[in-house]
Motif scaffolding. Structure first.
Motif, mmCIF file in Angstrom:
data_model
loop_
_atom_site.group_PDB
_atom_site.id
_atom_site.type_symbol
_atom_site.label_atom_id
_atom_site.label_comp_id
_atom_site.label_asym_id
_atom_site.label_seq_id
_atom_site.Cartn_x
_atom_site.Cartn_y
_atom_site.Cartn_z
ATOM 1 N N LEU A 91 0.836 -1.192 0.000
ATOM 2 C CA LEU A 91 0.000 0.000 0.000
ATOM 3 C C LEU A 91 0.878 1.252 0.000
ATOM 4 N N TYR A 92 0.315 2.371 -0.441
ATOM 5 C CA TYR A 92 1.042 3.635 -0.418
ATOM 6 C C TYR A 92 1.178 4.124 1.023
ATOM 7 N N GLU A 93 2.410 4.126 1.520
ATOM 8 C CA GLU A 93 2.676 4.361 2.943
ATOM 9 C C GLU A 93 2.288 5.767 3.401
ATOM 10 N N GLN A 94 2.495 6.769 2.552
ATOM 11 C CA GLN A 94 2.336 8.159 2.988
ATOM 12 C C GLN A 94 0.891 8.655 2.925
ATOM 13 N N MET A 95 0.005 7.880 2.346
ATOM 14 C CA MET A 95 -1.378 8.322 2.202
ATOM 15 C C MET A 95 -2.195 7.968 3.443
ATOM 16 N N ARG A 96 -3.184 8.801 3.732
ATOM 17 C CA ARG A 96 -4.164 8.433 4.747
ATOM 18 C C ARG A 96 -5.124 7.417 4.125
ATOM 19 N N VAL A 97 -5.751 6.636 4.990
ATOM 20 C CA VAL A 97 -6.583 5.540 4.494
ATOM 21 C C VAL A 97 -7.682 6.062 3.570
ATOM 22 N N HIS A 98 -8.383 7.116 3.986
ATOM 23 C CA HIS A 98 -9.505 7.598 3.157
ATOM 24 C C HIS A 98 -9.001 8.156 1.832
ATOM 25 N N ASP A 99 -7.808 8.750 1.820
ATOM 26 C CA ASP A 99 -7.250 9.248 0.562
ATOM 27 C C ASP A 99 -6.865 8.091 -0.358
ATOM 28 N N LEU A 100 -6.329 7.020 0.213
ATOM 29 C CA LEU A 100 -5.987 5.842 -0.587
ATOM 30 C C LEU A 100 -7.228 5.228 -1.208
ATOM 31 N N LEU A 101 -8.311 5.157 -0.440
ATOM 32 C CA LEU A 101 -9.555 4.594 -0.965
ATOM 33 C C LEU A 101 -10.129 5.493 -2.071
ATOM 34 N N ASP A 102 -10.032 6.812 -1.890
ATOM 35 C CA ASP A 102 -10.470 7.733 -2.942
ATOM 36 C C ASP A 102 -9.658 7.523 -4.222
ATOM 37 N N TYR A 103 -8.359 7.328 -4.046
ATOM 38 C CA TYR A 103 -7.465 7.122 -5.187
ATOM 39 C C TYR A 103 -7.847 5.857 -5.958
ATOM 40 N N VAL A 104 -8.079 4.773 -5.232
ATOM 41 C CA VAL A 104 -8.479 3.518 -5.868
ATOM 42 C C VAL A 104 -9.828 3.677 -6.560
ATOM 43 N N ASP A 105 -10.724 4.412 -5.932
ATOM 44 C CA ASP A 105 -12.075 4.594 -6.466
ATOM 45 C C ASP A 105 -12.058 5.249 -7.842
ATOM 46 N N ARG A 106 -11.088 6.111 -8.083
ATOM 47 C CA ARG A 106 -11.036 6.826 -9.369
ATOM 48 C C ARG A 106 -10.691 5.905 -10.538
ATOM 49 N N PHE A 107 -10.182 4.741 -10.250
ATOM 50 C CA PHE A 107 -9.853 3.788 -11.315
ATOM 51 C C PHE A 107 -11.035 2.899 -11.692
ATOM 52 N N ARG A 108 -12.104 2.948 -10.918
ATOM 53 C CA ARG A 108 -13.212 2.022 -11.110
ATOM 54 C C ARG A 108 -14.467 2.751 -11.562
ATOM 55 N N PRO A 109 -15.244 2.116 -12.415
ATOM 56 C CA PRO A 109 -16.536 2.705 -12.790
ATOM 57 C C PRO A 109 -17.556 2.494 -11.675
ATOM 58 N N GLY A 110 -18.451 3.457 -11.514
ATOM 59 C CA GLY A 110 -19.534 3.290 -10.541
ATOM 60 C C GLY A 110 -19.100 3.582 -9.119
ATOM 61 N N PRO A 111 -20.067 3.645 -8.200
ATOM 62 C CA PRO A 111 -19.774 3.996 -6.807
ATOM 63 C C PRO A 111 -19.236 2.812 -6.011
ATOM 64 N N ASP A 112 -18.483 3.104 -4.957
ATOM 65 C CA ASP A 112 -18.065 2.087 -3.992
ATOM 66 C C ASP A 112 -19.125 2.038 -2.889
ATOM 67 N N ARG A 113 -20.222 1.370 -3.180
ATOM 68 C CA ARG A 113 -21.404 1.466 -2.330
ATOM 69 C C ARG A 113 -21.254 0.782 -0.974
ATOM 70 N N LEU A 114 -20.252 -0.097 -0.826
ATOM 71 C CA LEU A 114 -20.080 -0.788 0.453
ATOM 72 C C LEU A 114 -18.983 -0.174 1.322
ATOM 73 N N ARG A 115 -18.411 0.906 0.867
ATOM 74 C CA ARG A 115 -17.237 1.473 1.565
ATOM 75 C C ARG A 115 -17.543 1.860 3.012
ATOM 76 N N ASP A 116 -18.575 2.632 3.231
ATOM 77 C CA ASP A 116 -18.871 3.105 4.588
ATOM 78 C C ASP A 116 -19.257 1.951 5.505
ATOM 79 N N GLU A 117 -20.096 1.053 5.006
ATOM 80 C CA GLU A 117 -20.541 -0.075 5.816
ATOM 81 C C GLU A 117 -19.371 -0.967 6.225
ATOM 82 N N LEU A 118 -18.520 -1.303 5.266
ATOM 83 C CA LEU A 118 -17.424 -2.215 5.563
ATOM 84 C C LEU A 118 -16.362 -1.574 6.438
ATOM 85 N N SER A 119 -16.084 -0.298 6.227
ATOM 86 C CA SER A 119 -15.092 0.362 7.081
ATOM 87 C C SER A 119 -15.555 0.385 8.528
#
Length: 304
Positions: A91-119
């Motif tokens: 994982l990218y060491e210098q990123m905060r968790v929510h920023d890393l998840l935002d970064y990954v999200d930009r590569f995928r189509p559609g919403p990450d609808r389970l993000r809040d529930e699973l976190s």
């Protein structure tokens, strides 16, 4: 490979690293909506298989498909649709968790609808930097990245590494919910109990080859287990040795170690004829499992 109704299919899938064998002539099919366990000791070829499925390695021979797409030629599209937890999470060491998840999200189509529930269910602090996270919390981030977009297929390599027992239990509950929604899950592990508790079928890999595929109930019936029983009064070993599922009985004073393969009910009923001070039923090690099915594992096999 022609299109298939299976979620995952491999045909004569082979990978060599020079002269070292990773996996050879692998043929298997994962059904839609099932949890398929891929079981074997470290070095058996499990991680190589997953890297081939995800298009991270090019096969030496044979091919694999996911949702009818070729794992090598269509690897970019597959990565968008599949949730993958690699065995070596990076994982990218210098990123905060929510920023890393935002970064990954930009590569995928559609919403990450389970993000809040699973976190929330994984009890993950989204504001912390990745470099400050423990091994278990890094694994939670990997789980969240793999699952938050609710993919149709999950490919998981040793997914519970570093998780404490309570979080492992929560993870298994999440997997069960994915299955209920018709998702297909390929779960690689060297932990027999992990596969047994969550999978419908299991493929057993040894020395880079798939040696068996069987229903999980069949696996339970055939594994070796050890029962340690302390009796108040001495008992004869012969009354247990005569039971059909008992392989051996060892005595130490009033304590017996009974090794059994198969149904335990007759043994339990025989033990109940005596006054018992203590009883421990030990789950088999992977070594016991492979000895019971296929004989001893050779050392220094060289596979990955």
């Amino acid at each position: 490979m022609p299109r298939t109704n299976h979620a995952i299919a491999c045909r004569e899938l082979t990978k060599f690293y020079g002269r070292q064998r990773g996996i050879e002539n692998l043929n298997l099919a994962v059904r839609k909506g099932e949890i398929f366990g891929f079981l074997g000791p470290n070095g058996a070829g499990k991680t190589t298989t997953i890297r081939l499925l995800m298009g991270m390695l090019k096969p030496t021979a044979g091919d694999a498909s996911i949702m009818g797409m070729d794992s090598w030629r269509d690897s970019v599209n597959i990565k968008l649709k599949v949730g993958n937890i690699p065995g070596d999470v990076s994982l990218y060491e210098q990123m905060r968790v929510h920023d890393l998840l935002d970064y990954v999200d930009r590569f995928r189509p559609g919403p990450d609808r389970l993000r809040d529930e699973l976190s929330h269910r994984l009890d993950l602090d989204m504001k912390k930097k990745v470099k400050s996270l423990s091994r278990g919390n890094r694994q939670k981030v990997a789980i969240l990245i793999a699952l938050m977009h609710d993919p149709e297929i999950l490919i998981l390599d040793e997914p519970t590494l570093g998780l404490d027992p309570l979080m492992q239990q929560e993870f298994y509950a999440i997997l069960a919910e994915f299955k209920e929604r018709g998702r297909s899950i390929f779960l690689s592990s060297h932990i027999l109990s992990e596969v047994e508790r969550s999978c419908d079928r299991v493929g057993i890999v040894k020395q880079g080859r798939l040696v068996d595929v069987r229903a999980i109930e069949d696996l339970r019936k055939n594994k070796i287990r050890h029962m340690d029983v302390a009796f108040r009064e001495p008992v004869a070993t012969a009354e247990f040795e005569s039971l059909p599922a008992v392989l051996s009985v060892e005595r130490l004073n009033r304590h017996l170690r009974i090794t059994i393969r198969g149904e335990v009910d007759p043994l339990i009923k025989q033990i109940a004829r005596h006054e018992v001070l203590d009883l421990t039923f030990t789950q088999p090690s992977l070594e016991d499992f492979f000895l019971s099915f296929y004989g001893p594992e050779p050392s220094n096999s060289g596979e990955r």
